[in-house]
Scaffold this motif. Structure first.
Motif, PDB file in Angstrom:
ATOM      1  N   TYR A  40       0.779  -1.139   0.082  1.00 54.57           N
ATOM      2  CA  TYR A  40      -0.139   0.152  -0.125  1.00 54.57           C
ATOM      3  C   TYR A  40       0.792   1.233  -0.155  1.00 54.57           C
ATOM      4  O   TYR A  40       0.446   2.222  -0.426  1.00 54.57           O
ATOM      5  N   ASN A  41       2.055   1.014   0.561  1.00 54.83           N
ATOM      6  CA  ASN A  41       2.972   2.349   0.541  1.00 54.83           C
ATOM      7  C   ASN A  41       2.400   3.689   1.300  1.00 54.83           C
ATOM      8  O   ASN A  41       2.643   4.732   0.720  1.00 54.83           O
ATOM      9  N   GLU A  42       1.243   3.484   2.065  1.00 56.29           N
ATOM     10  CA  GLU A  42       0.671   4.706   2.583  1.00 56.29           C
ATOM     11  C   GLU A  42       1.548   5.689   3.455  1.00 56.29           C
ATOM     12  O   GLU A  42       1.024   6.639   3.670  1.00 56.29           O
ATOM     13  N   VAL A  75      -2.287  -3.149  -5.542  1.00 56.29           N
ATOM     14  CA  VAL A  75      -3.155  -3.587  -4.560  1.00 56.29           C
ATOM     15  C   VAL A  75      -4.266  -2.503  -3.779  1.00 56.29           C
ATOM     16  O   VAL A  75      -5.060  -2.699  -3.130  1.00 56.29           O
ATOM     17  N   LEU A  76      -4.087  -1.286  -4.757  1.00 57.21           N
ATOM     18  CA  LEU A  76      -4.965  -0.030  -3.989  1.00 57.21           C
ATOM     19  C   LEU A  76      -6.470  -0.218  -4.662  1.00 57.21           C
ATOM     20  O   LEU A  76      -6.735   0.293  -5.796  1.00 57.21           O
ATOM     21  N   LYS A  85     -10.260  -1.861   4.178  1.00 56.50           N
ATOM     22  CA  LYS A  85      -9.032  -2.079   2.954  1.00 56.50           C
ATOM     23  C   LYS A  85      -9.188  -0.850   2.232  1.00 56.50           C
ATOM     24  O   LYS A  85      -8.339  -0.278   1.635  1.00 56.50           O
ATOM     25  N   ARG A  88      -7.048   1.902   3.750  1.00 57.34           N
ATOM     26  CA  ARG A  88      -5.756   1.790   3.372  1.00 57.34           C
ATOM     27  C   ARG A  88      -5.435   2.230   2.002  1.00 57.34           C
ATOM     28  O   ARG A  88      -4.531   2.782   1.768  1.00 57.34           O
ATOM     29  N   ALA A  89      -6.307   1.626   1.067  1.00 62.36           N
ATOM     30  CA  ALA A  89      -6.144   1.834  -0.335  1.00 62.36           C
ATOM     31  C   ALA A  89      -6.224   3.395  -0.594  1.00 62.36           C
ATOM     32  O   ALA A  89      -5.421   3.858  -1.461  1.00 62.36           O
ATOM     33  N   GLY A  92      -3.258   5.039   0.507  1.00 58.28           N
ATOM     34  CA  GLY A  92      -1.955   4.898  -0.451  1.00 58.28           C
ATOM     35  C   GLY A  92      -2.150   5.339  -1.699  1.00 58.28           C
ATOM     36  O   GLY A  92      -1.318   6.007  -2.266  1.00 58.28           O
ATOM     37  N   GLU A  96       0.766   8.195  -2.936  1.00 54.66           N
ATOM     38  CA  GLU A  96       1.188   7.946  -4.398  1.00 54.66           C
ATOM     39  C   GLU A  96       1.205   9.394  -4.973  1.00 54.66           C
ATOM     40  O   GLU A  96       2.084   9.796  -5.678  1.00 54.66           O
TER      41      GLU A  96
END
Length: 302
Positions: A40-42, A75-76, A85, A88-89, A92, A96
């Motif tokens: 996710y890289n949030e 995964v987003l 979910k 988080r998405a 993320g 981004e």
């Protein structure tokens, strides 16, 4: 006409090396991941030293950051009905956009995800809300772009109507920073017959532009391993799949291919080059030569 041709170049050794590989292939655009795409890289930002290396590579190659684009993590799923979910998405996606803005990229594209509960209308609304949150939270000129999908399972954004619904849900004040792009493999796999005849590509682009109210902001140039309407998202080298090379020439002859990133996402001959090797991928070099030839033919045909 000089097109903004590029590729999703390997970033082994860092995003600065992706720039150098693009420059050494004669590209005027490129696509990259700003973080590992399976997460996710949030909470991942852009460190100053990474930004400095990126800018140095741009200066070396002459590539312009505004002609480059990021592809968000796979995964987003911002269409999901699962509240945890989705949060988080959504976070993320916003992060981004923040990273891409820091790098000065022209745009971020993302796959909107799937309506896993079957309610496609609600899923489209959730995508709009996630995009709105990201745009409200990150100032700048970098655009956030929905990518059409191949239509597998319950994924959304297969049709012009669904993309229009997503973008219509974004407040007017933010709309100039939102848009969409089209992947040729996804179009073909979802039932748009780009290879039917010379008018097919223009007809498809007309449909999307009329329905959405704007032309695509980028194209992903990919042939398709899967058959027409197979819903299989399997990219092939141009001319070596079910679409064939000719429709890409028809696309390059269309006004909507001008001035926007035209990005290869086709297979690479070398998946993991050495970290210090700026040699462009052989398949990318071959595809660039083919696209340049097709572009030249398109120019003579106008």
């Amino acid at each position: 006409m000089t097109f903004l041709l590029g590729s999703h170049c390997p970033d082994t050794g860092g995003i600065a090396m992706a720039v150098r590989r693009a420059g050494n292939a004669g590209m005027r655009s490129l696509q990259l991941f700003t973080a590992v795409p399976k997460f996710y890289n949030e909470k991942v930002g852009v460190k100053p030293e990474r930004l400095a290396r990126w800018r140095a590579a741009l200066d070396e190659t002459g590539l312009q950051a505004e002609h480059a684009m990021a592809h968000a993590a796979y995964v987003l799923n911002v269409a999901t009905p699962d509240a945890e979910k989705w949060e988080r998405a959504s976070a993320g996606l916003a992060k981004e956009l923040e990273r891409s803005t820091a790098l000065g990229l022209g745009m971020v594209c993302f796959h909107p995800g799937a309506a896993t509960d079957g309610d496609r209308g609600a899923a489209l609304m959730r995508v709009s809300v996630a995009m709105t949150r990201a745009l409200e939270g990150v100032d700048g000129r970098t655009k956030l772009m929905v990518e059409n999908t191949a239509g597998a399972g319950s994924t959304v954004a297969r049709t012009a109507d669904e993309i229009a619904a997503i973008l219509d849900g974004i407040p007017t004040a933010l709309r100039a920073r939102a848009g969409y792009g089209l992947d040729t493999c996804h179009l073909y796999a979802s039932g748009f017959d780009l290879g039917r005849d010379e008018g097919a590509v223009a007809e498809v682009l007309d449909e999307f532009e009329k329905t959405i109210g704007a032309p695509p902001g980028f194209f992903h140039l990919n042939d398709s391993e899967g058959a027409l309407a197979s819903n299989r998202d399997r990219h092939a080298l141009i001319g070596e799949g079910q679409i064939g090379a000719a429709p890409f020439g028809w696309l390059l002859a269309d006004r909507r291919a001008r001035g926007v990133p035209l990005i290869l996402e086709t297979p690479h001959a070398v998946d993991e080059p050495a970290e210090d090797d700026a040699t462009p991928d052989p398949h990318d070099v071959r595809m660039m030569a083919l696209l340049t030839k097709l572009a030249d033919g398109a120019g003579r045909g106008r």
